[in-house]
Design a protein around this motif. Structure first.
Motif, short mmCIF file in Angstrom:
data_model
loop_
_atom_site.label_atom_id
_atom_site.label_comp_id
_atom_site.label_asym_id
_atom_site.label_seq_id
_atom_site.Cartn_x
_atom_site.Cartn_y
_atom_site.Cartn_z
N THR A 118 -4.63 0.79 6.64
CA THR A 118 -3.75 -0.38 6.60
C THR A 118 -2.74 -0.32 7.74
N THR A 134 -3.11 4.90 -4.81
CA THR A 134 -4.12 4.76 -3.75
C THR A 134 -4.10 6.04 -2.93
N THR A 148 0.84 -1.21 0.00
CA THR A 148 0.00 0.00 0.00
C THR A 148 0.87 1.25 0.00
#
Length: 494
Positions: free
Chosen positions: A236, A228, A219
């Motif tokens: 996360t 993202t 991520t």
């Protein structure tokens, strides 16, 4: 004396001796109180894995538990646990007190020997036997004998009642030791299961943390490339931090469990213990036959102990009643005596004495009445204690049975929930990989799976501990192995 009179005298003497030897007490006839509970436990629909007539109290703990590491810990606890050592010492003390009291039923016979030497200041006023002469500088006297002093003849059972009371106290002490033994085994087992559960939670947490850390790294890379948003990254990261906090918590819990195990065992845990069995395989039994509440009265140690204490209080009433009647004591001896040592063992030197006495209470100013009232009140108190012990035992078994059924149902549902969450997490990953959903859905499913796994392990731990609790509540855990006769009858029933 005529022959008839002599025969009658001998007969009366034999009857009197029989009365002294056999005796009777004035204690009330003991009647076990009626069970103040139902005749059956709450309904139990779960089929037992052992025949119903194999009572849990006869099921040896080495047969109930199959985890070799757990059995080794229990064996160490039986050897080193300080509470058990204290109870063993209490048993020896109670047995010694009984021996002391029981010995009062018999005369304490002892042998004596005596020699006296004294010289008179003058011979004036002394009269000597012919041949001894007037010039005596030393007088001597020798004696030897065997006998007893102030022996109480237990005509009304006072001493027998006290002896019976002490015997029941000794038996109660033995049952108390059995109760401590079963509690110690249950404590070791439940603490060990807690350690296994925390180890399992730590394993799941480590796996989850590794997966989440990998996801966080991906991520972070996606965020750095603008693929993202910051919200996904922070969510996360929060999951990783939560898993890391749980990791520290379960490591701490495992350490605390190890300390509790060491205290229950009573010694440092050896390094060469067998490897633990997989979590949930500490016993091959998934159920225990509860039997009937009447089994508790005959087999559960604390209930049997309470009944022995009640019997002791009942016997004490006999001693309190006997105090109202005369007390007969006897001092007697048989021996030899002489002024000259060489004549000490001649027929003419024999001597004997007997001194019976009787004491009749006339005015005790309410002391005997008060002692009798105390004894009767203590018996009523012990009846209530016994009934309360039975009720407590019944409730413990009933609670364990009720918990067993609900834990089984809850465990099955949670197994299904874990499986469903695993499938949902797998599908969420596939949808994210296909670009159908955002990664937030995957994070949510991962969080849900982790929580379901934690809850499932906690419930499994409680279910296994409940089985140990039921085993103890039914009186099990005081024998190593199931008696062969019980095993044979169980095999025949199959």
């Amino acid at each position: 004396m005529t022959r008839k009179t002599a025969s009658t005298t001998r007969r009366l003497g034999v009857l009197g001796l029989s009365a002294l030897l056999c005796g009777c007490t004035m204690a009330p006839d003991y009647v076990r109180p009626a069970m103040p509970v139902q005749t059956a436990y709450p309904s139990d629909t779960h089929a037992a894995s052992v025949p119903a007539h194999v009572v849990a109290a006869d099921l040896g703990w080495r047969d109930f538990f199959v985890d070799e590491r757990l059995k080794a810990l229990i064996a160490l606890a039986i050897r080193d646990n300080r509470s058990l050592r204290s109870q063993i010492a209490s048993i020896s003390e109670a047995q010694g007190q009984y021996e002391v009291q029981h010995a009062s039923l018999f005369p304490p016979i002892s042998a004596t020997g005596n020699g006296e030497y004294f010289a008179p200041s003058s011979t004036a006023g002394f009269s000597f036997a012919p041949g001894l002469g007037q010039n005596i500088s030393m007088l001597r006297y020798y004696s030897a004998g065997i006998g007893f002093s102030a022996y109480e003849v237990d005509l009304f059972g006072r001493i027998r009642s006290l002896s019976q009371e002490q015997a029941e106290d000794a038996l109660a002490s033995e049952e108390n030791a059995r109760s401590v033994l079963t509690s110690t085994i249950a404590e070791v087992a439940t603490t060990y299961i807690s350690w296994l559960a925390d180890r399992e939670l730590l394993r799941v947490t480590n796996d989850t943390l590794a997966s989440q850390q990998h996801t966080l790294d991906l991520t972070q890379t996606m965020y750095d490339h603008g693929e993202t948003d910051l919200l996904t990254l922070q969510q996360t990261r929060s999951q990783v931090q939560q898993a890391a906090a749980n990791q520290a918590q379960y490591e701490r819990q495992m350490g605390l469990d190890a300390h509790a195990l060491q205290l229950a065992v009573g010694a440092p845990l050896p390094a060469d213990l067998p490897e633990p069995a997989p979590f949930g395989q500490q016993t091959i039994l998934s159920d225990l036959p509860a039997g009937l509440p009447s089994d508790l009265i005959a087999r559960r140690p604390d209930v049997v102990q309470a009944e022995h204490t009640l019997k002791a209080a009942n016997a004490n009433i006999g001693a309190a009643r006997a105090a109202f009647f005369p007390r007969v004591t006897i001092t007697a001896s048989d021996g030899i005596s002489s002024l000259q040592f060489r004549h000490l063992f001649t027929p003419g030197a024999t001597t004997w004495s007997a001194a019976p006495s009787i004491t009749l209470p006339i005015f005790t100013w309410g002391q005997n009445e008060g002692n009798l009232r105390i004894s009767k009140a203590r018996k009523l108190e012990q009846i209530a204690t016994y009934e309360r012990t039975v009720q407590t035992a019944f409730r413990e078994v009933s609670d364990a049975l009720t918990a067993r059924e609900t834990y089984l149902a809850q465990d099955r549902q949670l197994d299904g929930l874990v499986q469903s969450d695993q499938d949902a997490y797998r599908l969420a990953q596939m949808r994210f990989s296909s670009g159908i959903d955002s990664y937030l859905t995957t994070l949510e499913q991962q969080r849900s799976l982790y929580q379901a796994q934690q809850t499932s392990i906690a419930v499994k731990s409680a279910r296994f501990q409940n089985l140990v609790t039921l085993y103890r509540a039914l009186g099990g855990g005081w024998v190593d192995h199931t008696p062969p006769t019980r095993v044979a009858s169980a095999a025949a029933a199959r």
